[in-house]
Motif scaffolding. Sequence first.
Motif, PDB file in Angstrom:
ATOM      1  N   ALA A 190       0.917  -1.147  -0.140  1.00 43.52           N
ATOM      2  CA  ALA A 190      -0.076   0.013  -0.031  1.00 43.52           C
ATOM      3  C   ALA A 190       0.821   1.237   0.163  1.00 43.52           C
ATOM      4  O   ALA A 190       0.452   2.282  -0.476  1.00 43.52           O
ATOM      5  CB  ALA A 190      -0.899  -0.219   1.256  1.00 43.52           C
ATOM      6  N   MET A 191       2.002   1.259   0.812  1.00 44.26           N
ATOM      7  CA  MET A 191       2.752   2.393   0.731  1.00 44.26           C
ATOM      8  C   MET A 191       3.766   2.586  -0.146  1.00 44.26           C
ATOM      9  O   MET A 191       4.768   3.461  -0.267  1.00 44.26           O
ATOM     10  CB  MET A 191       3.301   2.391   2.160  1.00 44.26           C
ATOM     11  N   SER A 192       4.088   1.671  -1.254  1.00 41.26           N
ATOM     12  CA  SER A 192       5.180   1.493  -1.938  1.00 41.26           C
ATOM     13  C   SER A 192       5.289   2.695  -2.852  1.00 41.26           C
ATOM     14  O   SER A 192       6.577   3.092  -3.198  1.00 41.26           O
ATOM     15  CB  SER A 192       5.045   0.327  -2.915  1.00 41.26           C
ATOM     16  N   TRP A 193       4.332   3.386  -3.232  1.00 40.57           N
ATOM     17  CA  TRP A 193       4.303   4.532  -4.218  1.00 40.57           C
ATOM     18  C   TRP A 193       4.528   5.848  -3.432  1.00 40.57           C
ATOM     19  O   TRP A 193       5.258   6.546  -3.924  1.00 40.57           O
ATOM     20  CB  TRP A 193       3.210   4.392  -5.205  1.00 40.57           C
ATOM     21  N   ALA A 194       3.922   5.763  -2.146  1.00 37.87           N
ATOM     22  CA  ALA A 194       4.029   6.957  -1.422  1.00 37.87           C
ATOM     23  C   ALA A 194       5.606   7.140  -0.947  1.00 37.87           C
ATOM     24  O   ALA A 194       6.029   8.275  -0.608  1.00 37.87           O
ATOM     25  CB  ALA A 194       3.124   6.879  -0.224  1.00 37.87           C
ATOM     26  N   ASP A 195       6.224   5.966  -0.844  1.00 32.46           N
ATOM     27  CA  ASP A 195       7.654   6.049  -0.397  1.00 32.46           C
ATOM     28  C   ASP A 195       8.737   6.352  -1.342  1.00 32.46           C
ATOM     29  O   ASP A 195       9.885   6.621  -1.424  1.00 32.46           O
ATOM     30  CB  ASP A 195       7.906   4.617   0.194  1.00 32.46           C
ATOM     31  N   GLN A 196       8.071   6.382  -2.844  1.00 30.92           N
ATOM     32  CA  GLN A 196       8.922   6.522  -3.982  1.00 30.92           C
ATOM     33  C   GLN A 196       8.606   7.369  -5.062  1.00 30.92           C
ATOM     34  O   GLN A 196       8.233   7.122  -6.231  1.00 30.92           O
ATOM     35  CB  GLN A 196       9.251   4.889  -4.453  1.00 30.92           C
ATOM     36  N   PRO A 197       8.203   8.594  -4.801  1.00 29.59           N
ATOM     37  CA  PRO A 197       7.442   9.647  -5.471  1.00 29.59           C
ATOM     38  C   PRO A 197       8.424  10.131  -6.817  1.00 29.59           C
ATOM     39  O   PRO A 197       7.871  10.372  -7.642  1.00 29.59           O
ATOM     40  CB  PRO A 197       7.133  10.884  -4.851  1.00 29.59           C
ATOM     41  N   ASP A 198       9.708   9.749  -6.459  1.00 25.89           N
ATOM     42  CA  ASP A 198      10.688  10.132  -7.510  1.00 25.89           C
ATOM     43  C   ASP A 198      10.589   9.132  -8.961  1.00 25.89           C
ATOM     44  O   ASP A 198      11.415   9.505  -9.858  1.00 25.89           O
ATOM     45  CB  ASP A 198      12.071  10.290  -6.930  1.00 25.89           C
ATOM     46  N   LEU A 199      10.061   8.060  -8.560  1.00 21.39           N
ATOM     47  CA  LEU A 199       9.713   7.189  -9.682  1.00 21.39           C
ATOM     48  C   LEU A 199       8.797   7.602 -10.680  1.00 21.39           C
ATOM     49  O   LEU A 199       8.925   6.855 -11.781  1.00 21.39           O
ATOM     50  CB  LEU A 199       9.801   5.696  -9.241  1.00 21.39           C
ATOM     51  N   VAL A 200       8.008   8.628 -10.645  1.00 19.40           N
ATOM     52  CA  VAL A 200       7.105   9.185 -11.551  1.00 19.40           C
ATOM     53  C   VAL A 200       7.791   9.648 -12.756  1.00 19.40           C
ATOM     54  O   VAL A 200       8.621  10.488 -12.628  1.00 19.40           O
ATOM     55  CB  VAL A 200       6.046   9.906 -10.940  1.00 19.40           C
ATOM     56  N   PRO A 201       7.727   9.071 -13.946  1.00 16.66           N
ATOM     57  CA  PRO A 201       8.210   9.604 -15.089  1.00 16.66           C
ATOM     58  C   PRO A 201       7.956  11.081 -15.479  1.00 16.66           C
ATOM     59  O   PRO A 201       6.918  11.231 -15.059  1.00 16.66           O
ATOM     60  CB  PRO A 201       7.873   8.595 -16.284  1.00 16.66           C
ATOM     61  N   ALA A 202       8.826  11.677 -16.044  1.00 21.22           N
ATOM     62  CA  ALA A 202       8.607  13.151 -16.197  1.00 21.22           C
ATOM     63  C   ALA A 202       7.793  13.367 -17.573  1.00 21.22           C
ATOM     64  O   ALA A 202       7.162  14.208 -17.688  1.00 21.22           O
ATOM     65  CB  ALA A 202       9.864  13.797 -16.322  1.00 21.22           C
ATOM     66  N   ASP A 203       7.527  12.320 -18.267  1.00 18.50           N
ATOM     67  CA  ASP A 203       7.063  12.601 -19.654  1.00 18.50           C
ATOM     68  C   ASP A 203       5.523  11.836 -19.591  1.00 18.50           C
ATOM     69  O   ASP A 203       5.093  11.659 -20.888  1.00 18.50           O
ATOM     70  CB  ASP A 203       7.788  11.894 -20.823  1.00 18.50           C
ATOM     71  N   VAL A 204       5.128  11.612 -18.621  1.00 18.31           N
ATOM     72  CA  VAL A 204       3.602  11.185 -18.649  1.00 18.31           C
ATOM     73  C   VAL A 204       2.669  11.819 -17.808  1.00 18.31           C
ATOM     74  O   VAL A 204       3.054  12.812 -17.098  1.00 18.31           O
ATOM     75  CB  VAL A 204       3.775   9.773 -17.772  1.00 18.31           C
TER      76      VAL A 204
END
Length: 202
Positions: free
Chosen positions: A156-170
Amino acid sequence: MAATISTDSTGDRIVAAATTEFAQHGVAGARIERIAKTARTSKERVYAYFRSKEALYQHVLSRELATVAEATRLDPRDLAGYAGRIHDYFMRYPERLRLMTWGRMRQCLPGEVALDDPIQRSVGYKIELIREAQRAGHLDPSWEPLDILVFVNQIAMSWADQPDLVPADVDRAEFLAARRAAVVTAVERLFPSSAQGPISSR
């Protein structure tokens, strides 16, 4: 022990300032001087409410755990739904995830976990809810309750803990919506919903 602060604006300011300070710096790095300055009061006044920095942190953490529990509502019969709410909460309040992460990190240090630690109390309560659901046939009893809780929370917390992995071109909103759906799907596949009634063991 914390003093009663619910109707005292000075106490409210101390807790608000401490929440920010602990989220940014953890217990070891937090400074009572900064908390007092942000709360527009004195160190002596802070210590009049809380006997130590540790006591203040325990109070802040207990309040946050209660807030999270109210916002996310653990239902062992629908762990996928619970995971989605956990995801939403910490994506909205990443600083609160940091606050709780500091608490978990402290538990890794020998002798640092008090018997009345709020995280341990919260974990114990949720484990018992899961165990009761297993006894009632709503969850596969072959799983250890602690494993279930840890796996669901980590997914559940995997993406809250890694916001830097959101691609810049999407498109950020679309990308994050898809990640939430992935969180819910992953938990549902591990622990299928049984909100409609008991399930069979594997």
